[in-house]
Scaffold this motif. Structure first.
Motif, PDB file in Angstrom:
ATOM      1  N   UNK A  86       0.838  -1.196   0.000  1.00  0.00           N
ATOM      2  CA  UNK A  86       0.000   0.000   0.000  1.00  0.00           C
ATOM      3  C   UNK A  86       0.880   1.257   0.000  1.00  0.00           C
ATOM      4  N   UNK A  87       0.529   2.220  -0.820  1.00  0.00           N
ATOM      5  CA  UNK A  87       1.353   3.429  -0.947  1.00  0.00           C
ATOM      6  C   UNK A  87       1.451   4.205   0.364  1.00  0.00           C
ATOM      7  N   UNK A  88       0.504   3.996   1.265  1.00  0.00           N
ATOM      8  CA  UNK A  88       0.543   4.706   2.546  1.00  0.00           C
ATOM      9  C   UNK A  88       1.645   4.200   3.468  1.00  0.00           C
ATOM     10  N   UNK A  89       2.262   3.069   3.142  1.00  0.00           N
ATOM     11  CA  UNK A  89       3.285   2.480   4.012  1.00  0.00           C
ATOM     12  C   UNK A  89       4.720   2.701   3.534  1.00  0.00           C
ATOM     13  N   UNK A  90       4.908   3.468   2.473  1.00  0.00           N
ATOM     14  CA  UNK A  90       6.247   3.631   1.907  1.00  0.00           C
ATOM     15  C   UNK A  90       7.220   4.198   2.934  1.00  0.00           C
ATOM     16  N   UNK A  91       6.825   5.215   3.660  1.00  0.00           N
ATOM     17  CA  UNK A  91       7.749   5.831   4.618  1.00  0.00           C
ATOM     18  C   UNK A  91       8.127   4.868   5.741  1.00  0.00           C
ATOM     19  N   UNK A  92       7.211   3.978   6.126  1.00  0.00           N
ATOM     20  CA  UNK A  92       7.559   3.025   7.186  1.00  0.00           C
ATOM     21  C   UNK A  92       8.615   2.029   6.716  1.00  0.00           C
ATOM     22  N   UNK A  93       8.625   1.722   5.427  1.00  0.00           N
ATOM     23  CA  UNK A  93       9.644   0.809   4.893  1.00  0.00           C
ATOM     24  C   UNK A  93      10.989   1.519   4.755  1.00  0.00           C
ATOM     25  N   UNK A  94      10.977   2.790   4.415  1.00  0.00           N
ATOM     26  CA  UNK A  94      12.239   3.516   4.232  1.00  0.00           C
ATOM     27  C   UNK A  94      12.969   3.734   5.553  1.00  0.00           C
ATOM     28  N   UNK A  95      12.246   3.625   6.668  1.00  0.00           N
ATOM     29  CA  UNK A  95      12.895   3.839   7.970  1.00  0.00           C
ATOM     30  C   UNK A  95      13.447   2.553   8.584  1.00  0.00           C
TER      31      UNK A  95
END
Length: 117
Positions: A86-95
């Motif tokens: 889901x596009x809403x989770x991109x930032x959680x993966x980058x961290x």
């Protein structure tokens, strides 16, 4: 009471149409509800730092599956994989420790389209 042949034909045809389309419509609606809650699913290329461990990779795979996403491809030559999340989770993966970069998977051209090549 005898039914006309035409009536029987249309009744059978109606039942066949309902049998085919109603279950698939219900399944599509259920799938849309699941994806609606998950957000817009997009494909991303996730690249790893050289220091990433096997445990880091397993943690990322688990997180992708937990988010309702999937692993599209694991590259063997470079430390990266293509995932759908889901596009809403991109930032959680980058961290996540061990992740170098995450970017949307999109076509790349070797030449500018204006050159006509």
């Amino acid at each position: 009471m005898r039914f006309p042949t035409r009536f029987i034909f249309y009744a059978i045809l109606a039942l066949a149409v309902l049998t085919v389309f109603v279950p698939s419509t219900a399944a599509s609606a259920a799938q849309a509800d699941v994806q609606e809650g998950a957000g817009d699913m997009k494909q991303y290329i996730l690249s790893f730092k050289e220091s990433a461990t096997a445990q880091t990779l397993e943690d990322i795979i688990h997180k992708v599956e937990q988010s309702g996403g999937r692993i599209i491809h694991r590259f063997t030559v470079i430390p990266a994989m293509t995932i759908e999340i889901p596009s809403t989770l991109v930032t959680s993966f980058s961290s996540i420790a061990g992740v170098e970069e995450i970017e949307e998977d999109r076509p790349v051209n070797a030449f500018n389209d204006d050159h006509g090549l």
